[in-house]
Motif scaffolding. Structure first.
Motif, PDB file in Angstrom:
ATOM      1  N   PRO A  82      86.786 -10.782 172.487  1.00 56.91           N
ATOM      2  CA  PRO A  82      86.778  -9.662 173.437  1.00 56.91           C
ATOM      3  C   PRO A  82      86.823  -8.281 172.783  1.00 56.91           C
ATOM      4  O   PRO A  82      86.544  -7.288 173.448  1.00 56.91           O
ATOM      5  N   ASP A  83      87.154  -8.242 171.484  1.00 60.75           N
ATOM      6  CA  ASP A  83      87.177  -6.925 170.816  1.00 60.75           C
ATOM      7  C   ASP A  83      85.776  -6.448 170.433  1.00 60.75           C
ATOM      8  O   ASP A  83      85.599  -5.304 170.014  1.00 60.75           O
ATOM      9  N   ARG A  84      84.799  -7.316 170.569  1.00 61.45           N
ATOM     10  CA  ARG A  84      83.421  -6.890 170.263  1.00 61.45           C
ATOM     11  C   ARG A  84      82.878  -6.154 171.486  1.00 61.45           C
ATOM     12  O   ARG A  84      82.289  -6.747 172.388  1.00 61.45           O
ATOM     13  N   THR A  85      83.087  -4.854 171.517  1.00 61.02           N
ATOM     14  CA  THR A  85      82.663  -4.062 172.678  1.00 61.02           C
ATOM     15  C   THR A  85      81.707  -2.924 172.306  1.00 61.02           C
ATOM     16  O   THR A  85      81.068  -2.348 173.182  1.00 61.02           O
ATOM     17  N   VAL A  86      81.627  -2.561 171.032  1.00 62.48           N
ATOM     18  CA  VAL A  86      80.883  -1.340 170.668  1.00 62.48           C
ATOM     19  C   VAL A  86      79.369  -1.579 170.756  1.00 62.48           C
ATOM     20  O   VAL A  86      78.845  -2.577 170.263  1.00 62.48           O
ATOM     21  N   ILE A  87      78.700  -0.647 171.428  1.00 65.52           N
ATOM     22  CA  ILE A  87      77.238  -0.672 171.530  1.00 65.52           C
ATOM     23  C   ILE A  87      76.704   0.394 170.570  1.00 65.52           C
ATOM     24  O   ILE A  87      77.038   1.575 170.705  1.00 65.52           O
ATOM     25  N   ILE A  88      75.873  -0.024 169.634  1.00 66.32           N
ATOM     26  CA  ILE A  88      75.255   0.939 168.706  1.00 66.32           C
ATOM     27  C   ILE A  88      73.830   1.208 169.180  1.00 66.32           C
ATOM     28  O   ILE A  88      73.074   0.278 169.481  1.00 66.32           O
ATOM     29  N   SER A  89      73.486   2.493 169.289  1.00 71.20           N
ATOM     30  CA  SER A  89      72.109   2.870 169.637  1.00 71.20           C
ATOM     31  C   SER A  89      71.622   3.874 168.586  1.00 71.20           C
ATOM     32  O   SER A  89      72.354   4.197 167.641  1.00 71.20           O
ATOM     33  N   ARG A  90      70.404   4.363 168.761  1.00 75.41           N
ATOM     34  CA  ARG A  90      69.802   5.218 167.723  1.00 75.41           C
ATOM     35  C   ARG A  90      69.732   6.676 168.170  1.00 75.41           C
ATOM     36  O   ARG A  90      69.538   6.955 169.360  1.00 75.41           O
ATOM     37  N   GLU A  91      69.825   7.576 167.233  1.00 76.28           N
ATOM     38  CA  GLU A  91      69.539   8.982 167.533  1.00 76.28           C
ATOM     39  C   GLU A  91      68.122   9.045 168.093  1.00 76.28           C
ATOM     40  O   GLU A  91      67.250   8.280 167.663  1.00 76.28           O
ATOM     41  N   ARG A  92      67.902   9.927 169.033  1.00 75.65           N
ATOM     42  CA  ARG A  92      66.616  10.126 169.723  1.00 75.65           C
ATOM     43  C   ARG A  92      66.292   9.010 170.720  1.00 75.65           C
ATOM     44  O   ARG A  92      65.276   9.062 171.414  1.00 75.65           O
ATOM     45  N   ALA A  93      67.138   7.959 170.797  1.00 76.26           N
ATOM     46  CA  ALA A  93      66.847   6.859 171.727  1.00 76.26           C
ATOM     47  C   ALA A  93      66.940   7.340 173.168  1.00 76.26           C
ATOM     48  O   ALA A  93      67.684   8.276 173.475  1.00 76.26           O
ATOM     49  N   TYR A  94      66.185   6.676 174.037  1.00 74.02           N
ATOM     50  CA  TYR A  94      66.293   6.927 175.478  1.00 74.02           C
ATOM     51  C   TYR A  94      66.412   5.588 176.179  1.00 74.02           C
ATOM     52  O   TYR A  94      65.564   4.706 175.999  1.00 74.02           O
ATOM     53  N   HIS A  95      67.476   5.429 176.959  1.00 73.75           N
ATOM     54  CA  HIS A  95      67.679   4.173 177.679  1.00 73.75           C
ATOM     55  C   HIS A  95      67.970   4.445 179.146  1.00 73.75           C
ATOM     56  O   HIS A  95      68.731   3.721 179.783  1.00 73.75           O
ATOM     57  N   GLY A  96      67.361   5.500 179.699  1.00 69.46           N
ATOM     58  CA  GLY A  96      67.593   5.821 181.104  1.00 69.46           C
ATOM     59  C   GLY A  96      68.884   6.601 181.278  1.00 69.46           C
ATOM     60  O   GLY A  96      69.656   6.783 180.328  1.00 69.46           O
ATOM     61  N   LEU A  97      69.109   7.046 182.496  1.00 72.69           N
ATOM     62  CA  LEU A  97      70.188   8.006 182.721  1.00 72.69           C
ATOM     63  C   LEU A  97      71.219   7.533 183.734  1.00 72.69           C
ATOM     64  O   LEU A  97      71.854   8.332 184.416  1.00 72.69           O
ATOM     65  N   ALA A  98      71.387   6.227 183.859  1.00 77.38           N
ATOM     66  CA  ALA A  98      72.541   5.728 184.602  1.00 77.38           C
ATOM     67  C   ALA A  98      73.770   5.887 183.704  1.00 77.38           C
ATOM     68  O   ALA A  98      73.685   6.498 182.630  1.00 77.38           O
ATOM     69  N   GLY A  99      74.897   5.356 184.117  1.00 79.15           N
ATOM     70  CA  GLY A  99      76.147   5.626 183.393  1.00 79.15           C
ATOM     71  C   GLY A  99      76.126   5.198 181.938  1.00 79.15           C
ATOM     72  O   GLY A  99      76.340   6.009 181.033  1.00 79.15           O
ATOM     73  N   TYR A 100      75.859   3.921 181.700  1.00 75.04           N
ATOM     74  CA  TYR A 100      75.828   3.469 180.302  1.00 75.04           C
ATOM     75  C   TYR A 100      74.637   4.080 179.561  1.00 75.04           C
ATOM     76  O   TYR A 100      74.730   4.405 178.379  1.00 75.04           O
ATOM     77  N   GLY A 101      73.510   4.202 180.241  1.00 73.67           N
ATOM     78  CA  GLY A 101      72.324   4.793 179.607  1.00 73.67           C
ATOM     79  C   GLY A 101      72.623   6.196 179.102  1.00 73.67           C
ATOM     80  O   GLY A 101      72.268   6.561 177.970  1.00 73.67           O
ATOM     81  N   THR A 102      73.300   7.000 179.940  1.00 70.62           N
ATOM     82  CA  THR A 102      73.656   8.363 179.524  1.00 70.62           C
ATOM     83  C   THR A 102      74.656   8.317 178.365  1.00 70.62           C
ATOM     84  O   THR A 102      74.648   9.190 177.494  1.00 70.62           O
ATOM     85  N   SER A 103      75.492   7.282 178.348  1.00 69.90           N
ATOM     86  CA  SER A 103      76.504   7.181 177.288  1.00 69.90           C
ATOM     87  C   SER A 103      75.898   6.814 175.936  1.00 69.90           C
ATOM     88  O   SER A 103      76.478   7.123 174.894  1.00 69.90           O
ATOM     89  N   ILE A 104      74.740   6.140 175.942  1.00 69.20           N
ATOM     90  CA  ILE A 104      74.166   5.712 174.651  1.00 69.20           C
ATOM     91  C   ILE A 104      72.883   6.471 174.300  1.00 69.20           C
ATOM     92  O   ILE A 104      72.259   6.180 173.285  1.00 69.20           O
ATOM     93  N   VAL A 105      72.499   7.434 175.135  1.00 76.87           N
ATOM     94  CA  VAL A 105      71.266   8.190 174.861  1.00 76.87           C
ATOM     95  C   VAL A 105      71.422   8.944 173.534  1.00 76.87           C
ATOM     96  O   VAL A 105      72.511   9.392 173.184  1.00 76.87           O
TER      97      VAL A 105
END
Ligand code: PLP
Length: 412
Positions: free
Chosen positions: A117-140
């Motif tokens: 359960p400690d594996r929670t971190v989502i890694i994304s890339r600079e310049r990435a776009y994953h939409g603008l819902a809650g998590y999407g905005t958090s990882i953009v």
């Protein structure tokens, strides 16, 4: 809002093939397939007919629990048959943003179900776009999308967009036993049309495997033909743990998206464990009429060979745009992975005149081209896959006209 108030809205009325018309009768070549979705082009009454027929029969019913409809169940099977992973399962949503919400919750729940359960971190890339819902905005990967909206979701990290070493270093720093997943677009789309460096996608997949990190590929733009295969993952030989899709599944005729999940991630969800039912879903998950539209859209893609056309367009777009490379306002053309490209307006000029790309796009309308500016000031090129070689020349000459006008205004 002020800019729209000043210039007024452009009201579009109809479309046919790769062209749309406004309410004054002006015709435009669609340089971007709407927002990267109108793969089969405009005016497909066949898709409208299929959606209408399904609406007359049973427009929709909740797909929670054990209830489904024939078009929806068949569509899941059809997508599973073309997906890059074996025995894929499909979770339907209403679009890309909901697909990202779903897959973030899915990967975290996966780890919780398998006892990490400690594996929670989502890694994304600079310049990435994953939409603008809650998590999407958090990882953009572009800070401008996060301004002024207060605290976002925690448990996220970003790495350089083009460096497998940066991913390796981030996993080491965060510690692998805290990293849930790495998210990546095969081509960074809205963030500028940034093509992956050679070998990058295979390398990051390998790093994820080595550390047990789930590999999530966001194919919202790439899916269903745009990059010359059903998915970019198929073309490159990737086997992601999960894949998100939207847009091209219906060519935008009705909203539909989803998440495709491989065997590894499915297993704990199918087991009857202490965690019980996964309480996640949307009102329109599995919408029957959207699924009916998707089937006919995919029929058209197959019948007209639009996946192969996506591949041909890779060269044709590059050829048609090539003369623009020498233009004084252009610093670079980016192309070479399916029917996607960018005409980069010189960043040195944009530094002094940040509105330059927007004015070029507005000016292009006078030359019969409807376009859009990407993050970083590039001009988006992702036309409907039905575009012809002659249409591409029309696109290039319209853009050249707009660039000339902007250069002349820049000098005066
Ligand atoms: C790669 C990618 N992911 C997710 C999304 C979000 O999709 P939607 O706008 O349907 O929520 C987009 C939209 O452009 C996208 O390009």
């Amino acid at each position: 809002m002020r800019a729209v108030q000043a210039s007024g809205e452009l009201i579009l009325e109809r479309g046919e093939g790769a062209h749309v018309w406004d309410d004054a009768g002006n015709r435009y070549l669609d340089a971007t397939a709407g927002l990267w979705y109108a793969n089969v082009g405009y005016g497909r009454t066949e898709i409208a007919g299929a959606a209408a027929a399904q609406m007359r029969k049973l427009h929709a019913y909740s797909h929670y629990g054990d209830v489904s409809s024939r078009p929806t169940t068949d569509l899941a099977e059809r997508i599973s048959g073309i997906a890059p992973m074996a025995d894929a399962a499909v979770f339907f949503t209403s679009g890309g943003g909901e697909s990202i919400e779903t897959v973030v919750k899915m990967v975290r729940r996966y780890w919780s179900l398998v006892g990490e359960p400690d594996r929670t971190v989502i890694i994304s890339r600079e310049r990435a776009y994953h939409g603008l819902a809650g998590y999407g905005t958090s990882i953009v990967g572009t800070e401008a999308f996060k301004v002024g909206v207060g605290p976002l979701a925690g448990g996220t990290a970003t790495v350089a967009w083009d460096s497998p070493e940066a991913l390796e270093a981030a996993i080491a720093e965060i510690r692998a036993d805290r990293v849930a997943a790495f998210f990546c677009e095969p081509i960074i789309g809205a963030g500028g049309v940034l093509l992956p460096p050679k070998g990058y996608l295979q390398a990051v997949q390998g790093i994820c495997r080595a550390h047990g990190v789930l590999f999530v590929v966001d194919e919202v733009i790439c899916g269903y033909g745009r990059v010359g295969d059903w998915f970019a993952s198929n073309r490159i030989g990737l086997e992601p743990d999960a894949l998100t899709f939207a847009k091209g599944i219906t060519s935008g005729y009705v909203p539909l998206g989803g998440v495709v999940v491989g065997k590894r991630m499915q297993e704990p969800f199918w087991e009857t464990g202490a965690a019980g039912v996964w309480r996640h879903g949307y009102t329109y998950s599995g919408h029957a009429s959207a699924a009916a539209a998707a089937h006919v859209n995919l029929d058209i893609v197959e019948r007209e060979g639009l996946v192969a056309r996506g591949l041909e367009l890779e060269n044709e777009i590059a050829e048609a745009l090539a003369p623009l490379a020498a233009h004084e306002l252009v610093s670079e053309l980016r192309s070479g992975f399916g029917a996607v490209a960018a005409v980069q307006v010189d960043p040195a000029l944009l530094a002094d005149d940040p509105g330059l790309s927007d004015r070029i796009v507005l000016g292009a309308r006078r030359h019969g081209v409807l376009g859009r500016v990407l993050v970083g000031g590039g001009l988006q090129i992702s036309p409907p896959l039905v575009i012809t070689r002659a249409d591409l020349d029309e696109l290039a000459s319209g853009l050249a006209g707009a660039l000339d006008d902007a250069a002349a205004a820049h000098h005066s």
